[in-house]
Design an enzyme around this catalytic site. Sequence first.
Site: not given
Lengths: 444, 135
Positions: B14, B16
């Site tokens: 991930d 982000h």
Amino acid sequence: MKAVLLIDYGSTYTKVVVADITSNKLLGCASSYTTVETDVGEGLACALKELEKQTGKIDFYKKLACSSAAGGLRMVASGLVPELTAKAASLAAMGAGAKITGLYSYEMTEDDIEEISDNAPDIFLLTGGTDGGNKKCILHNAELLANASGDYPIIVAGNRNATKEVMRILSNRRAYLCENVMPSIGTLNIEPARQLIRDIFLEKIVHAKGLDGGVSMPTPAAVLMASELLATDVGDMMTIDLGGATTDIYSIADGEPREAKILYKGLPEPYAKRTVEGDIGMRYSVHGIVEVAGASKVSKLSKLSENNVIRQVEYLSKRTDALPQDDEDKSLDFALAAMAIETATLRHAGTMEEYYTSSGLSYVQSGKDLTNVKTIVMTGGALINSDRQNELLEHALYDELQPQSLRPKKANLLVDKKYILSAMGLLSGYAPTVALEIMRAELN
Amino acid sequence: MQKKRLVLGVIGADVHAVGNKILYHAFTEGGFDVTNLGVMVSQEEFIAAAIETDADAIIVSSLYGHGELDCRGMRDKCDESGLDGILMYVGGNIVVGKQPFEDVEKRFKAMGFDRVFGPGTSPEAAIEALNEDLV
């Protein structure tokens, strides 16, 4: 003329190099067997006699020496997590020119302590915990070390919040306080420990090993200095030192991710990095090469049968002074050197992995990116004397079959034909411009 | 008094990064000593950092919906690594699709997380919880 004598007391040979620091020239070099059992002065006298044949009688303006004799600088280190403080400790020790004969993580056991006592290191490096972090592990290990037999010096370079107590626990030992090798996650701080290791080597160990006579640093530390100096001229570079017992790789490059989209993971690594493979060498550790690479690969490269490889390797490990006599020997030495270089550079260089994420392809780098290294220096008998150096170089470079390894894509080869690298490292601390000029002239 | 130590990061594949930076600043402002591991952090990295820093809590973020898969087994690994009982939070868009938060919370609690935060939680809510749990 101002002639500087540079001495390298090696485990087998004592090498002498003499440089004139007014004309910036190499005047001569010679070698003789190291005589550490009796008096290193004997071997040195023989080498100097050889030198005199080349140069005539010279009055030396200054003498500098380094040494890897009497086992070199042997260190044991401990940290908490293997890939964090224990790795930082090993990077510090290797950067100081030491050979790591034991590396421990987490809380050590009584068996570990026994093993360390048998190992009898020259220095112990005790680390663990970031500043303000874990104290329990380093305190536990200090308690064990306080009661261990042996009187090796102990460097305490762990969590600063625990050091006072650690020093109290080790009050009966020769303990030295140092800054934490890893003050926080993602911060490497090995320079103070490196410096302290060198100071202790100079003050305590040189004499104990019977190596007086101006020894100022372990040989690998001198090679690292020579490499750093050369890098000021040629830019990012690597040095490969293939010896009988170990294979040392040096890289002088920041090695940081080349693009902003690449994510870096793990401990940051030093600009001047040294790794030493204690299990890989051309003679004493020749079994290590076959264990890692496999007899079939050595057989394929050397064009010798597998049985023949196994038999010859067994012979070489016993006859450590054997030099290649015929084509078959040369072929085997080539294959062994190629595999040693490949393994050691793979272990030294960083890696790049690809991940498919929700936002597309992502790259994660760990360790140093050496793909842009443009110069590789080769030193050590097996490489200097090989007639297939360019083929050997290929084994240090980027390989399509192992694309994750960030080894140099294309590099110029420089060969240390006269074996002067450690001497130039010694000289670099005294007359760097002279050392650089001589390296420019002699490495090619 | 020594500040309480947190290990913070975004788990799994991930990337982000924005929310992670906001949380880092908010927790630091909130008086915590934060080790921020950034994005794409594995369970092992969280645990290694927590051991070295002697962390009081591990704060796991997940924004891309695969949190359930990424977080599975983390409590067991903590226990095995000597971090038994360490406070563990998870928050973000931790599951795919619109599922009732109560169900999600229950599942993550069963995995060993002490608190579970849904989408849109303010950093202040997490800070308040930390102050409550870390006395």
